[in-house]
Structure formats: structure tokens, C-alpha cells
Design a protein around this motif. Structure first.
Motif, mmCIF file in Angstrom:
data_model
loop_
_atom_site.group_PDB
_atom_site.id
_atom_site.type_symbol
_atom_site.label_atom_id
_atom_site.label_comp_id
_atom_site.label_asym_id
_atom_site.label_seq_id
_atom_site.Cartn_x
_atom_site.Cartn_y
_atom_site.Cartn_z
ATOM 1 N N GLN A 459 0.825 -1.207 0.000
ATOM 2 C CA GLN A 459 0.000 0.000 0.000
ATOM 3 C C GLN A 459 0.860 1.259 0.000
ATOM 4 O OE1 GLN A 459 -3.227 -0.228 -0.482
ATOM 5 N NE2 GLN A 459 -3.386 2.006 -0.602
ATOM 6 N N ALA A 460 1.927 1.247 0.781
ATOM 7 C CA ALA A 460 2.810 2.414 0.851
ATOM 8 C C ALA A 460 3.510 2.660 -0.484
ATOM 9 C CB ALA A 460 3.840 2.206 1.961
ATOM 10 N N LEU A 462 2.454 1.732 -3.472
ATOM 11 C CA LEU A 462 1.471 2.145 -4.474
ATOM 12 C C LEU A 462 1.135 3.627 -4.312
ATOM 13 C CD1 LEU A 462 -0.398 1.106 -6.775
ATOM 14 C CD2 LEU A 462 -2.167 0.820 -5.029
ATOM 15 N N GLU A 463 0.941 4.073 -3.073
ATOM 16 C CA GLU A 463 0.604 5.476 -2.817
ATOM 17 C C GLU A 463 1.751 6.406 -3.194
ATOM 18 O OE1 GLU A 463 -0.539 5.655 1.248
ATOM 19 O OE2 GLU A 463 -2.475 4.630 0.935
ATOM 20 N N ARG A 466 3.184 8.577 -8.467
ATOM 21 C CA ARG A 466 2.457 9.803 -8.785
ATOM 22 C C ARG A 466 1.429 9.620 -9.904
ATOM 23 N NH1 ARG A 466 7.285 14.422 -8.666
ATOM 24 N NH2 ARG A 466 7.919 14.075 -6.472
ATOM 25 N N PRO A 469 -4.409 6.356 -10.364
ATOM 26 C CA PRO A 469 -4.819 4.981 -10.064
ATOM 27 C C PRO A 469 -6.035 4.546 -10.884
ATOM 28 C CG PRO A 469 -5.647 6.451 -8.373
ATOM 29 C CD PRO A 469 -4.824 7.298 -9.303
ATOM 30 N N THR A 471 -8.895 1.382 -10.672
ATOM 31 C CA THR A 471 -9.352 0.284 -9.831
ATOM 32 C C THR A 471 -10.190 -0.709 -10.636
ATOM 33 O OG1 THR A 471 -9.347 1.696 -7.854
ATOM 34 C CG2 THR A 471 -10.650 -0.338 -7.756
ATOM 35 N N THR A 496 -6.256 -2.127 -7.248
ATOM 36 C CA THR A 496 -5.917 -0.768 -7.673
ATOM 37 C C THR A 496 -4.503 -0.771 -8.237
ATOM 38 O OG1 THR A 496 -7.349 0.203 -5.983
ATOM 39 C CG2 THR A 496 -5.662 1.623 -6.959
ATOM 40 N N LYS A 498 -1.401 1.322 -10.828
ATOM 41 C CA LYS A 498 -0.874 2.555 -11.393
ATOM 42 C C LYS A 498 0.281 2.199 -12.326
ATOM 43 C CE LYS A 498 -1.688 5.556 -7.339
ATOM 44 N NZ LYS A 498 -1.026 6.463 -6.352
#
Length: 673
Positions: A459-460, A462-463, A466, A469, A471, A496, A498
Motif C-alpha cells: 500500500q505504501a 502504491l501510494e 504519482r 490509479p 481500480t 488498484t 498505477k
């Protein structure tokens, strides 16, 4: 069934119809043997033989084969000239596919009408010559010979036909609608065909399954009806062999299960807990009897003839004993497991049972010594169960490693498997910490011992990207069973992604190009809303795939989702059975015997792995497992050193002296117990 034997045994229904479609006559039998043969004129026939029934023969010309449900052991063959249809069911799926391939190849090369080639009439001279030859050989004109094995030339000719105009018997792949060349999905690997483009020796048609001698012995034991346990180190092809075994067994009465949902999905089965119907098994035995006696569960137990359990090492002995007792109770049969044939597979050196163990979620809470002291005097593993020896008739160990080709790495893994770490092994693994194993933006997957850590890392990461995203929501056949499907599939209900996201492929696409379950890649773009993933050897546009999972009662649940999962980090537990081509390990938080071995053995070579903070104290094997395998190998070696020919001669002499039937000698000898 021999791979080259043109025969198949399954349930057969035959219907003869008039021109208006009205059924005139029927034939039905649960155990019918189908066999290909030729007569004096070299005409090909399909023979049906069943107990207490005379042989029925159908001339193989102008036939249509419907094979859409081959994976379920079903198919139909329509004879247009004779106005009848054969409905095949309960056929071992793998053997059914093999049989239909042989039919197609023989028709193609035999020149029958079903093969798309006009039959040439046999001249009187040729007929006279054949008749004279058969009379001299002591055969009548009505004599039928078995079809000879498929040859290379026959297979090549069949492929050419399949790539050409096709036939009435089997449609050609070229007849299917092709995608436009400008469609990005055309980059997808070619779909599987009935006739493979692989060399002859690699096709299922000729050698049935690609098995070595060890694996063939296990398969033979399963087909003979023995209850067996087979094991082997990571990468020896246990799951591969188990799928081949399932493919050669009749679907009716064969229940494929595993200790975990992910493992069950890989073999097309359900979890053992779901099938058994007694929950966690922590209730009293009487309570388990009551739960298993419920209509649907009891019916499943009574119909079961062969119970397959994968990853048996993760099943606790108490649970194993209870389901054995439940099987006898529900089936009203006092034989071990109520007379069910058991096929157990797993490696006890890998992950142990997880039920009712002390909490080791906090790193450092339990040392290796504390872990082993806690195990003393308590039954945990299946092999410690008092019913294990009663249920298992034969045991086998696979020793040929397929996942790794590097002998140095194989030697290291074999040592770590038994908890033996030398200074040389420690030094070699520590050297990998400086290796650069990333290639063209594809980063190493970090294997972690805790699921919560995996989710946090993914999760970290992916966030931190930049890019925008996108889904993807899964489409499930039953919205109320989402949690159950989640437990059995790697494909998430919600995904999700990117550009730049590290992902793992969850389906086998093209083995020769490395596009297999576990292949690593990175998303480089989105085309028409679908992710374009760069793998090591090529780019691939990923589209939705469909998974099917079974519940304990036989209900089939489906999920449609992209075959991808975020892969910056992955769980050691969920990595069992996977082959990863780019792995990073941190073993500091290992809390189970065998966890370090499972993690290391996912890699293909020392060049594709990076081990951080290696500590030999994190590598150990359970002493009970060591003792079990020591005894197991002694029994296997003792069996292999026997002289079966001498034993058989001695037995034959004794039986002859007693005046017993020769038929007894045709029964296989049980050599392992």
C-alpha cells in the motif's frame, strides 16, 4: 490407461434416433471400455465393451466430436451416418483428452471421411490379397486389430490438417475468428489447442504426462487404488504430479482438497475443512458427528471414493483423527477412513500446522529452543496421529528437483531443509545481499513472514507513485460469498493499479516465455483501460480471466478479475507452490520451522535472490520431522532393495503347490507399507 493405448473406460450412454430426432434405442453402462480398432479393409471402428453386453462397433466416418466439457470428464461423439450419439461422462479428464487426440490423429492419417479426406474404394485385387493374408495368419475377414500407437509422421500430418481447412471431427484453430492485428490483445499468447505445436516427445498425446520414473510409480499406485502419501523437497513437482493424478481419475467420487484455499485452487479443489463439514474440529467428537451428518455434508462423504489432500503438513493431527472417525461414522464403514482411498501430498519440512499454536506474531517472542520445547509431548503433525499408519499403505519421496538447475543452490536448499547451515552456506547466502537482481524496472519481490507487513509495504509503495490509479472490481458469481472466494484465490476482489506498479502474474500464459503463475512484471501503460505489463522477455496486455472454485458441497463459485496482484511484497505462506524469478528475503522475523526454507526455495537460482540480514539461528527443522523422514527413507530404501522377480517366483511356486488360480498372480503385490 497406457499413453499409447487407444482405449478409455468411462460411463457411456448411446442414443439411436430416427430422421425426426425421436429416440429409437438406448444403451447405458457406467463402466464401458472404448477402443479403437481396424478391420481387414483397414477401416477404423470405435468399439464399446461392457460387462454382460456384446461388443458394439461404430464405423468412424462422418463423425462430430463435441469436447467443450472435457475438463469435467464429459464429451459426445455423433455418428451422422448411423444416426446415433455417444455421450461420455465420468471419464478421467486427462485420459479423455488423450483419447480424443488419438481419435483425431488416427482419423486424419487413416483417410476416413471424418478426417476430411475422401475414402478410396478398395479394389478386388487388394481385397483378395488381404483376405489371403488373413487366412494364412489364421484370421477371419471379420477380424479386428487394435490401433497401433501414434507415430511422429501421423502427428505431423494431423497438425498440418489442423492448421489447414480442419475437419468434421475437430475444427481447425484457423477456423476461429481472429483478432485484428491492430488489437493490442493480439499480443496475448496463443490459446491452447487440442494439438500442440510442441515436439512429439513433449505432447500429452504420446507420453500422456511428462513424468519421471519416480512420479510414474506414484501415479501407478494411485490408479491401483492404494492409499498413499508422497512427499519431496520444494520444486520436485509435487503439485504438478497431483494435478496429473487428478486428471487420470474418474471425476465422480474424486474429491480434491488442500489445507489452504490457495493450494486448493491450484489443484481445482476445495479446502479440507470445507469438505469435512466439521468446522475447525475443536468441538467434541460427537458434535463433529452431528455436523457431518447434515444432509449435504453426509451425502458428500458417502459419495467420496478417493480423497486427495494437498499440503498435508499444515493439517493438525487432532483434526486428521477426527475426520477419519467422521468418515467411518457417516459412511457406516469400519475400514480406515470409511474405505476411502487417500492420496496425501506434502512436505513436513515446510510450513507446519497453524491451528491452536501459541501466538508468535511478535518477532523475538519465541526463540528456536522455546519453539521446540513447546512442541515436546504434544501431537501436532499428521504422521504422529495414531491413525496415520492404518490409513497409509505406501509412501514415496520425489528427489528430482525441477525448479532449480543450479546444483550449488540445490545443495544449499537441501541442507537448509533439514536445518543444517555450514559456514560456507552462511557466507554464500550473505554474499547475495549485494547482488543487483532488478532488471529494466522490474524490482525484487520481498517475501515477508507476516501478512500485515505485506499489505503495509504494498500500500505504501502504491501510494508513493504519482501516476493516476485505476481500480478493477472483480465480478463474482455470488456476491454473498466474496470472503469465501478471497480465501481460495490470489486474485483480489478489488485491485488498484498505477503505471509503475510492481505486479505478479496469477495465471500460466506461456511457459516457454516465462509467463507463468508467479512471473514478475511492472505496469508501463494502460491501453483501452487494460494494463500493459513489461515482463522479463516481453510486454503483455492483461485482460480479465475467470477462476472457478468449489465449496465443500460441490457448489462452483466463479470470479472474473485481472490475473495480477501487487508484488512489492508477498507472504511466505501464500508463496508455497510459486516460482519467483526475482526475490528479496529478510528472515529476521521468521517464527516457524521451515519458513526460511520455504522462502529461499521459491527462487530459481542464487543469481535471482537477495538475502538480507541472514542469521543461521533463523534456520531450523523440527526434530520430530527429522525423525519421521529418517524412518520413512529406511522403509522406502528397504522396499526398493527387494527383488520383486524373486518374490513373485517364490509366491508363484507356493500358489502352484496349493493349486490356486493363476489369476491371483495378475494382482499387483503391495511392496510398501
Amino acid at each position: 490407461m497406457d499413453p499409447n493405448d487407444a482405449s478409455l473406460t468411462c460411463a457411456v450412454n448411446v442414443e439411436w434416433n430416427d430422421p425426426h430426432g425421436t429416440t429409437l434405442r438406448k444403451f447405458a453402462h457406467k463402466q464401458t471400455t472404448l477402443r479403437l480398432s481396424r478391420n481387414t479393409l483397414k477401416e477404423m471402428f470405435l468399439e464399446l465393451s461392457a460387462e454382460k453386453h456384446s461388443t458394439i462397433r461404430f464405423k468412424l466416418r462422418s463423425v462430430q466430436v463435441h469436447s467443450k466439457f472435457m475438463a469435467e470428464g464429459k464429451a459426445s461423439i455423433k455418428f451422422n451416418d448411423e444416426k446415433c450419439t455417444l455421450f461420455l461422462s465420468n471419464a478421467p479428464p486427462g485420459l479423455l483428452v488423450q483419447f480424443l487426440k488419438i481419435v483425431f490423429v488416427k482419423l486424419t492419417n487413416g483417410g476416413g471421411a471424418g478426417a476430411g479426406k475422401k475414402e478410396e474404394p478398395v479394389s478386388k485385387t487388394e481385397l483378395l490379397k488381404k483376405s489371403r493374408a488373413h487366412v494364412l495368419a489364421g484370421k477371419s475377414l471379420n477380424h479386428f486389430d487394435e490401433i497401433s500407437p501414434v507415430t511422429t509422421s501421423e502427428l505431423n500430418r494431423a497438425r498440418k490438417l489442423a492448421l489447414g481447412k480442419g475437419s468434421i471431427t475437430t475444427p481447425s484453430p484457423s477456423q476461429k475468428r481472429k483478432r485484428p492485428s491492430d488489437d493490442p490483445s493480439s499480443e496475448r499468447p496463443r490459446p491452447k489447442k487440442l494439438l500442440s505445436d510442441q515436439p512429439m516427445e513433449e505432447t500429452a498425446l504420446i507420453d500422456g504426462v511428462q513424468l519421471n520414473e519416480e512420479q510414474k510409480r506414484v501415479l501407478s499406485a494411485c490408479q491401483s487404488g492404494q492409499s498413499i502419501f508422497f512427499t519431496g523437497s520444494a520444486g520436485t513437482g509435487k503439485s504438478f504430479l497431483l494435478r496429473k493424478i487428478i486428471a487420470t481419475l474418474p471425476p465422480d467420487g474424486t474429491i480434491a482438497t488442500a489445507s489452504t484455499g490457495v493450494a486448493a485452487c491450484l489443484i481445482g479443489g476445495t479446502t479440507l475443512h470445507s469438505f469435512a463439514g466439521i468446522g475447525t474440529g475443536e468441538a467434541t467428537l460427537q458434535n463433529c458427528y452431528d455436523k457431518a451428518s447434515r444432509a449435504n455434508t453426509a451425502q458428500a462423504w458417502r459419495k467420496c471414493k478417493r480423497l486427495i489432500i494437498d499440503e498435508i503438513s499444515m493439517i493438525e493431527a487432532d483434526f486428521f483423527e477426527k475426520i477419519e472417525a467422521v468418515a467411518r461414522y457417516v459412511r457406516k464403514n469400519d475400514k480406515p477412513f470409511g474405505g476411502i482411498q487417500l492420496i496425501l501430498c506434502g512436505d513436513f519440512f515446510q510450513l507446519p500446522p497453524v491451528g491452536r499454536l501459541p501466538d508468535r506474531s511478535r518477532p523475538g517472542q519465541y526463540s528456536q529452543d522455546a519453539y521446540q520445547d513447546d512442541d515436546l509431548g504434544r501431537v501436532r503433525f499428521c504422521f504422529e496421529s495414531k491413525v496415520w499408519q492404518k490409513c497409509i499403505q505406501a509412501s514415496y519421496e520425489l528427489t528430482v528437483v525441477h525448479r532449480q538447475r543450479d546444483q550449488e543452490f540445490i545443495s544449499i536448499l537441501n541442507s537448509i531443509r533439514i536445518g543444517r547451515v555450514t559456514d560456507d552456506i552462511s557466507e554464500r547466502l550473505r554474499k547475495t545481499a549485494a547482488q543487483r537482481i532488478e532488471t529494466e524496472g522490474i524490482l525484487a519481490t520481498q517475501l515477508c513472514s507476516h501478512t500485515s507487513e505485506v499489505e503495509a509495504i504494498n500500500q505504501a509503495k502504491l501510494e508513493a507513485l504519482r501516476s493516476e490509479p485505476i481500480t478493477f472490481e472483480a465480478k463474482d458469481s455470488d456476491p454473498y460469498s466474496v470472503k469465501q472466494i478471497d480465501m481460495m484465490l490470489q486474485a483480489p476482489a478489488k485491485l488498484t493499479l498505477k503505471i509503475g506498479a510492481q505486479v505478479m502474474l496469477l495465471k500460466n500464459y506461456n511457459i516457454s516465455e516465462g509467463l507463468v503463475n508467479g512471473a514478475r512484471g511492472v505496469i508501463v501503460n494502460f491501453v483501452q483501460g487494460m494494463p500493459l505489463v513489461k515482463f522479463k522477455h516481453r510486454e503483455l496486455l492483461i485482460r480479465h480471466e475467470k477462476w472457478a472454485v468449489k465449496t465443500g458441497t460441490g457448489l462452483v463459485l466463479t470470479r472474473i478479475q485481472l490475473p495480477l496482484k501487487l508484488a512489492w511484497a508477498f507472504s511466505i505462506h501464500k508463496s508455497q507452490g510459486l516460482t519467483l524469478d526475482c526475490v528479496e528475503l529478510s528472515l529476521s522475523k521468521v517464527f516457524e520451522a521451515g519458513q526460511a526454507y520455504v522462502a529461499l526455495s521459491r527462487a530459481q537460482s542464487l543469481d535471482s535472490i537477495r538475502v538480507l540480514d541472514f542469521d543461521l539461528r533463523q534456520v531450523w527443522a523440527n526434530t520430530k520431522v527429522l525423525e519421521f523422514y529418517r524412518d520413512l527413507r529406511k522403509r522406502i530404501n528397504a522396499t526398493n532393495s527387494m527383488e520383486p522377480v524373486a518374490v513373485k517366483r517364490s509366491l508363484k511356486k507356493s500358489l502352484s503347490a496349493m493349486g490356486l488360480s493363476k489369476a491371483i498372480m495378475s494382482k499387483p503385490l503391495v511392496t510398501i507399507k
